[in-house]
Design a protein around this motif. Structure first.
Motif, mmCIF file in Angstrom:
data_model
loop_
_atom_site.group_PDB
_atom_site.id
_atom_site.type_symbol
_atom_site.label_atom_id
_atom_site.label_comp_id
_atom_site.label_asym_id
_atom_site.label_seq_id
_atom_site.Cartn_x
_atom_site.Cartn_y
_atom_site.Cartn_z
ATOM 1 N N LEU B 207 89.326 34.312 30.298
ATOM 2 C CA LEU B 207 90.198 33.253 30.819
ATOM 3 C C LEU B 207 91.555 33.225 30.124
ATOM 4 O O LEU B 207 92.511 32.632 30.635
ATOM 5 N N GLY B 443 85.345 30.665 40.590
ATOM 6 C CA GLY B 443 86.488 29.840 40.985
ATOM 7 C C GLY B 443 87.352 29.497 39.781
ATOM 8 O O GLY B 443 88.587 29.585 39.833
ATOM 9 N N VAL B 444 86.706 29.126 38.678
ATOM 10 C CA VAL B 444 87.432 28.811 37.449
ATOM 11 C C VAL B 444 88.153 30.057 36.936
ATOM 12 O O VAL B 444 89.323 30.009 36.550
ATOM 13 N N LYS B 445 87.454 31.174 36.968
ATOM 14 C CA LYS B 445 88.067 32.441 36.547
ATOM 15 C C LYS B 445 89.348 32.710 37.358
ATOM 16 O O LYS B 445 90.385 33.097 36.799
ATOM 17 N N VAL B 447 91.307 30.597 38.792
ATOM 18 C CA VAL B 447 92.380 29.663 38.431
ATOM 19 C C VAL B 447 93.140 30.195 37.212
ATOM 20 O O VAL B 447 94.365 30.163 37.166
ATOM 21 N N PHE B 448 92.398 30.705 36.241
ATOM 22 C CA PHE B 448 93.022 31.173 35.004
ATOM 23 C C PHE B 448 93.595 32.593 35.140
ATOM 24 O O PHE B 448 94.559 32.935 34.473
#
Lengths: 460, 460
Positions: B207, B443-445, B447-448
């Motif tokens: 991230l 999804g979080v990955k 974003v970063f």
């Protein structure tokens, strides 16, 4: 339920959960429209759903998702930042009826609870096994585990035992589309994938609805010692905090109260704390080393000008009770706003000195209590609500609040140690989190809740 | 640097950081192509960048981002899951030269460090102030704080003092586009916005690149007592763990070693542990209550069939050293794979019994050490690498590994307690994390790291 729902969402909700779990009663709507945070942001919700099961939560969320209706999740409504304030055209989703302790596994030192379990009730149940749930916000006798998770609640025992996040191992969560997921684990350790459990803790219901939590329990201490150190002034008491730290003793509780807080506690409880000194440093050591630690604490504090009392257990319990109940005296003739900043511990004295200066500059009253062990302060500012020019008085109050935030940040502190951003502190968040950081936070929010229906306008 | 970079990315990197911080030497590429995890996934990187500053990291990441080049961040390369294994056409970004302790603030009980600081070096520096950095992976004398953060490393002291995440307050992080952000805080408590610090800890460099960490320090214990309890068999020793738990004593260290681990330790160090028993439960209590706790532990263990030795400090230190060095004997004649499961503590005995059954079923050898205080086990399976049919032997080893994972999960455990998923454990992650959970992680990955250039194919 007294009024017949007319709009589509209410009809759909009635179908989804049944009338016994839905209210549109005006008094209920008013009661559930806000938490204990400052009032300015609350609106009346369309209805309150009293979920009794995971399925109720899923049905409610699915119904709201299908209609784009916003959901404000709610535990006991004891938050102090407006995190459970309703917004226009929203549904308040109360989790208070989901209050079962599902499992206590004494050998694993783990409990599984529904979100509506009252913090103190879990502690009572755990105590039968020699265990405790460590996070203990001052509201522990009426706030819920779910609410505590929402704000990553702290409390008195944090410096030694950690905050809520440190005791939450895994969560069952209903996502914004009604899907049920399980994050985390049942074991003390675990590093599979990203720490979504930690991300959800403290997200104030904006990423998902917690419907079940697996929490770690700790050992009830075999021994507790309490030292009440009264000082002529707050600065000396705060110096006592550093002296205990330098002796490398980790108390379970280390609380500071200034003269105003002592006076409020006396008024509220009929005690005589203020007669004993202008500031109180209240320390508890616990565990097998409690007595030896208390000896060191007493020796160290004797060198800082303290009047020391080794309290008997009954009086000690009373002092901790008085501390827990020193907030929220809330008299009608005053408008009060509580703060929740934290600063590096070495800055406690400087920060309190600055608070006193601000109060004088802006002609507002101030008192302060602090979880001194972790530098977390709760200043409370107030003005006379019967002031001739109330708008001018409120403007002064606001300027004092703003300045207290600015100064905390300048000292390397944070705008909220344990109460959360809610709706009330959103105005200060950009002072602490950069634009890029906030972009990431909003990106994460969009991953979990693309429609933006979960507790909008809170936390980020 | 011995070879002249020819491709565009190498030319650009040379411009960005200069030749002294860049290597394409074949031996260097080979050395930096992998960590201590199983070998199967590593490829040679295009180059290794040895960053010496935040700016170096930013310049490297910007260059890679502009060319879509993948980056594998690396601390000391001591990970056990292949989290630092290079991938095709990647740049390895070594943080080992960023090894300065920037600040130790004794009164705030906080340190600020660069990622390449060796864990034990921070402890040495902190000890001058009566402080310690609590997370202590067995690799503490050669692993870096940055690497520890990447995997959310555990260690021996976790059950009492928590894992890496519990000691990390704030991070400076270079994002995938080269932007520098600061997450978290310098204070013990803080709940502003989402807990991105906790999200980054354990994300294995997927991230962002941690370039600075603010960590909490704890108090060096005033007293330490060590109890070595030798048992005729592992099951009795594991029962001792539960007995100590039931006495509600929290040791700082509670380690289990089976006969195979004792034999390996003896072979490696010339000790005579195995002569003293077939299983060792090694317990340390610490702090002001250490002596009283040790008394309770000894009393409780005496009732579980243990041969007890109250070790003198020197012998105690040696035992803990032997435990820390009981892994990784790695003889050429054997192919060994270490595991890192965790189970609820009450299942320790059952799980070890299952391990022995599996080893027999699949005709592989097994030994096990465990951080018993938090149910984290490190079984190690191996086969003779000179076996007549090595492919068949490796297939048996694989089946034993798979089964050890299945059984841990069935007992409510996790596939990785502290080593991370890396590349090696990715095949088992879907068994622990549901598809929906993995969607959120991806999804979080995104974003970063929308380009997917940061440590691809790791952690999630």
């Amino acid at each position: 339920m007294t009024a017949r729902p007319t709009s589509r969402i209410l009809t759909e909700l009635e179908k989804a959960v049944g009338t016994a779990k839905l209210s549109t009663d005006a008094a209920v709507l008013a009661e559930y429209s806000r938490d204990l945070g400052p009032t300015d942001a609350a609106a009346l919700p369309l209805a309150v759903v009293f979920a009794e099961s995971v399925e109720d939560v899923q049905a409610t969320v699915r119904t709201c998702s299908a209609t784009g209706t916003r959901i404000v999740p709610r535990g006991a409504g004891t938050g102090l930042s407006g995190g459970a304030h309703a917004v226009e055209n929203s549904i308040v989703l109360s989790l208070e009826r989901m209050n079962r302790i599902l499992e206590i596994r004494p050998d694993d030192e783990v409990a599984v609870v529904e979100p509506g379990v009252i913090n103190a009730d879990l502690n009572t149940a755990a105590a039968e096994h020699g265990l405790m749930y460590a996070p203990d916000p001052a509201s522990h006798s009426f706030s819920t585990i779910g609410g505590n998770i929402g704000t990553n609640a702290g409390g008195l025992r944090c410096a030694k035992y950690g905050v809520t996040r440190d005791s939450v191992l895994g969560l069952d969560v209903v996502l914004a589309d009604g899907t049920l997921i399980r994050t985390g684990r049942s074991t003390f350790k675990g590093v599979a994938g990203y720490d979504l459990t930690g991300l959800l803790v403290g997200s104030e219901g904006t990423l998902g609805i917690v419907v079940r939590a697996t929490v770690r329990l700790r050992y009830l201490p075999v021994d507790v010692r309490t030292i009440a150190a009264f000082y002529p002034d707050f600065a000396s008491a705060a110096a006592g905090v550093l002296a205990v730290g330098r002796a490398r003793v980790q108390p379970a509780i280390m609380e500071l109260m200034d003269a105003g807080s002592l006076a409020d506690a006396d008024r509220l409880n009929g005690s005589d704390l203020l007669a004993r000194g202008n500031a109180l440093l209240l320390i508890q050591t616990d565990g097998f080393g409690a007595e030896r630690e208390a000896e060191v604490v007493r020796r160290v504090l004797a060198g800082t000008g303290a009047a020391l009392h080794a309290e008997d257990p009954e009086e000690a319990e009373r002092l901790v009770f008085l501390r827990r109940n020193s907030r929220g005296i809330g008299r009608d003739s005053e408008f009060r706003v509580g703060e929740d900043v934290a600063v590096p511990r070495s800055r406690l004295v400087d920060y309190v000195r600055e608070l006193e200066r601000m109060a004088e500059d802006h002609r507002v009253a101030v008192k302060v209590v602090a979880h001194a062990g972790d530098g977390n302060l709760h200043p409370e500012f107030w003005v006379d609500s019967k002031a001739p020019d109330i708008r001018e008085a409120m403007a002064r109050l606001d300027r004092a609040l703003d300045e207290s935030i600015d100064v905390a940040l300048a000292m390397g502190g944070t705008i909220t140690g344990e109460h959360g951003i809610g709706s009330f502190k959103l105005r200060w968040l950009p002072l602490e989190h950069s634009e890029r950081l906030r972009e990431l936070e909003h990106g994460v929010k969009a991953v979990f809740d693309p429609q933006g229906i979960l507790n909008p306008g809170k936390a980020v």
